[in-house]
Enzyme design. Sequence first.
Site, PDB file in Angstrom:
ATOM      1  N   HIS A 181     -15.501 -36.164  15.390  1.00 39.65           N
ATOM      2  CA  HIS A 181     -15.847 -35.012  16.015  1.00 39.65           C
ATOM      3  C   HIS A 181     -14.657 -34.060  16.361  1.00 39.65           C
ATOM      4  O   HIS A 181     -13.737 -34.664  16.958  1.00 39.65           O
ATOM      5  CB  HIS A 181     -16.724 -35.393  17.201  1.00 39.65           C
ATOM      6  CG  HIS A 181     -17.350 -34.283  17.739  1.00 39.65           C
ATOM      7  ND1 HIS A 181     -16.919 -32.874  17.997  1.00 39.65           N
ATOM      8  CD2 HIS A 181     -18.710 -33.963  17.962  1.00 39.65           C
ATOM      9  CE1 HIS A 181     -18.050 -32.042  18.537  1.00 39.65           C
ATOM     10  NE2 HIS A 181     -19.119 -32.890  18.415  1.00 39.65           N
ATOM     11  N   GLU A 190     -27.026 -38.069  18.755  1.00 33.78           N
ATOM     12  CA  GLU A 190     -25.671 -38.230  18.259  1.00 33.78           C
ATOM     13  C   GLU A 190     -25.127 -39.328  19.492  1.00 33.78           C
ATOM     14  O   GLU A 190     -24.086 -40.002  19.137  1.00 33.78           O
ATOM     15  CB  GLU A 190     -24.933 -36.958  18.741  1.00 33.78           C
ATOM     16  CG  GLU A 190     -23.270 -36.864  18.457  1.00 33.78           C
ATOM     17  CD  GLU A 190     -22.727 -35.650  18.897  1.00 33.78           C
ATOM     18  OE1 GLU A 190     -22.431 -34.760  17.822  1.00 33.78           O
ATOM     19  OE2 GLU A 190     -22.185 -35.332  19.964  1.00 33.78           O
TER      20      GLU A 190
HETATM   21  C1  UD2 Z   1     -24.951 -31.305  18.153  1.00 32.71           C
HETATM   22  C2  UD2 Z   1     -24.617 -32.087  16.780  1.00 32.71           C
HETATM   23  C3  UD2 Z   1     -25.750 -32.339  15.951  1.00 32.71           C
HETATM   24  C4  UD2 Z   1     -26.878 -33.066  17.006  1.00 32.71           C
HETATM   25  C5  UD2 Z   1     -27.029 -32.311  18.312  1.00 32.71           C
HETATM   26  C6  UD2 Z   1     -27.825 -33.320  19.227  1.00 32.71           C
HETATM   27  C7  UD2 Z   1     -22.527 -31.717  15.770  1.00 32.71           C
HETATM   28  C8  UD2 Z   1     -21.504 -30.765  15.051  1.00 32.71           C
HETATM   29  N1  UD2 Z   1     -23.718 -31.308  16.171  1.00 32.71           N
HETATM   30  O1  UD2 Z   1     -25.248 -30.085  17.519  1.00 32.71           O
HETATM   31  O2  UD2 Z   1     -25.756 -32.960  14.752  1.00 32.71           O
HETATM   32  O3  UD2 Z   1     -26.380 -34.250  17.169  1.00 32.71           O
HETATM   33  O4  UD2 Z   1     -25.921 -31.809  19.058  1.00 32.71           O
HETATM   34  O5  UD2 Z   1     -28.051 -32.876  20.477  1.00 32.71           O
HETATM   35  O6  UD2 Z   1     -22.106 -32.845  15.532  1.00 32.71           O
HETATM   36  N2  UD2 Z   1     -32.675 -28.223  13.959  1.00 32.71           N
HETATM   37  C9  UD2 Z   1     -33.754 -27.403  13.614  1.00 32.71           C
HETATM   38  N3  UD2 Z   1     -34.290 -26.660  14.347  1.00 32.71           N
HETATM   39  C10 UD2 Z   1     -34.073 -26.359  15.701  1.00 32.71           C
HETATM   40  C11 UD2 Z   1     -33.158 -27.210  16.179  1.00 32.71           C
HETATM   41  C12 UD2 Z   1     -32.327 -28.122  15.380  1.00 32.71           C
HETATM   42  O7  UD2 Z   1     -33.885 -27.503  12.115  1.00 32.71           O
HETATM   43  O8  UD2 Z   1     -34.942 -25.369  16.160  1.00 32.71           O
HETATM   44  C13 UD2 Z   1     -31.988 -29.145  13.181  1.00 32.71           C
HETATM   45  C14 UD2 Z   1     -30.981 -28.684  12.521  1.00 32.71           C
HETATM   46  O9  UD2 Z   1     -30.687 -29.305  11.046  1.00 32.71           O
HETATM   47  C15 UD2 Z   1     -29.662 -28.508  13.133  1.00 32.71           C
HETATM   48  C16 UD2 Z   1     -29.879 -29.847  13.998  1.00 32.71           C
HETATM   49  O10 UD2 Z   1     -31.164 -30.116  14.250  1.00 32.71           O
HETATM   50  O11 UD2 Z   1     -28.495 -28.299  12.445  1.00 32.71           O
HETATM   51  C17 UD2 Z   1     -29.113 -30.042  15.135  1.00 32.71           C
HETATM   52  O12 UD2 Z   1     -29.254 -29.095  16.315  1.00 32.71           O
HETATM   53  P1  UD2 Z   1     -28.395 -28.193  16.510  1.00 32.71           P
HETATM   54  O13 UD2 Z   1     -27.392 -27.563  15.642  1.00 32.71           O
HETATM   55  O14 UD2 Z   1     -28.662 -27.088  17.574  1.00 32.71           O
HETATM   56  O15 UD2 Z   1     -27.257 -29.049  17.808  1.00 32.71           O
HETATM   57  P2  UD2 Z   1     -25.830 -28.818  18.211  1.00 32.71           P
HETATM   58  O16 UD2 Z   1     -25.405 -27.746  17.445  1.00 32.71           O
HETATM   59  O17 UD2 Z   1     -26.112 -28.858  19.650  1.00 32.71           O
END
Ligand code: UD2
Length: 308
Positions: free
Chosen positions: A187, A257
Amino acid sequence: MKWKEKWRSNMRTVTLRLRQNPYLSLTIIISLVGRSDVDTTSQWLAPIVWEGTFDLKMIDSIYKPQNITVATTIFALGKYTRFLKDLLESAEKHFLVGYRVHYYLFTDLPDQVPLVKLSEGRKLSVIKTESSNRWQEISLRRMERIEKLIEEKLLHKVDYMFSLDVDSKFYAHWGAESLADLVGVVHAWFFGSSTQQFPYERRPESQAYIPYDEGDYYYGGAVFGGRPEKVLKLVQTCRKNLDIDRANQIEALWQEESHLNKYFLYNKPTKLLSPEYLWDDIKKRRSFMKVVRFTQVVKNYAEIRPNH
Ligand code: UD2
């Protein structure tokens, strides 16, 4: 071999190769000299892949003749479909170019999947998927959906696979140097931090619990991969532990994660990808980052998630 002797011998090889071919690329020179500014192996001797640690020509000469197929899962639910065009277009430019790639795209909105021209040997399948009104649920349920996909379609049919976050974009080469039995990505925000600073789940009530005196790396949930049978064990274990947590009404700090980090702590990845393979657009580029291959794009969480 002492470092001075190693350095001299490396320099002799570089000089010789340069004489033989003055157009030798900088990448190959770096790969002969290696990297001394970052760790290039873990304590269990898994390679950590950085620019300058591999010879792409040699790697391609191993994998290309095998005619491998790499499955890639992407989830785009709700407003996250807006990231698909950039992700897929940039993947076609940089991701495993010259290899057979099968994208499996999970979405509740198939009509919003953009038409992106794919190169020969590459295809995309859309899997209609139910959404949720909680982003946490969308993110963590990827584990069980990938589990089902591997069991039904990937096991013994594809050679390798990756799971990628959709809110991301490729900027530079990501090739066969990333392939291995079990792959995790270090990360970007916790590279170089002490294990006590890692945002592991610290509550013993959760199945993702990791005590303060344990840990080695903090892995991003946005990228993991490997051989389908190895990834199946990973997603199965995480799914089971997520189910136990749900029954006990506890949700780990970083959802799946956190569970992924627990799994990798006791089932070590055989290859680690450096933060070049998962950078963050809002993070200042550091000197050890010779290249950014894949990065999380900036997004307005409050606007894009179903709940915030
Ligand atoms: C972090 C992690 C992510 C995941 C998440 C869990 C990294 C860089 N990012 O990202 O992998 O572990 O935390 O809490 O390690 N999604 C949808 N629609 C939605 C919401 C989510 O399709 O409305 C999917 C989409 O593929 C997205 C993924 O879920 O890329 C992870 O969601 P995020 O990107 O909002 O999560 P994030 O940025 O906090």
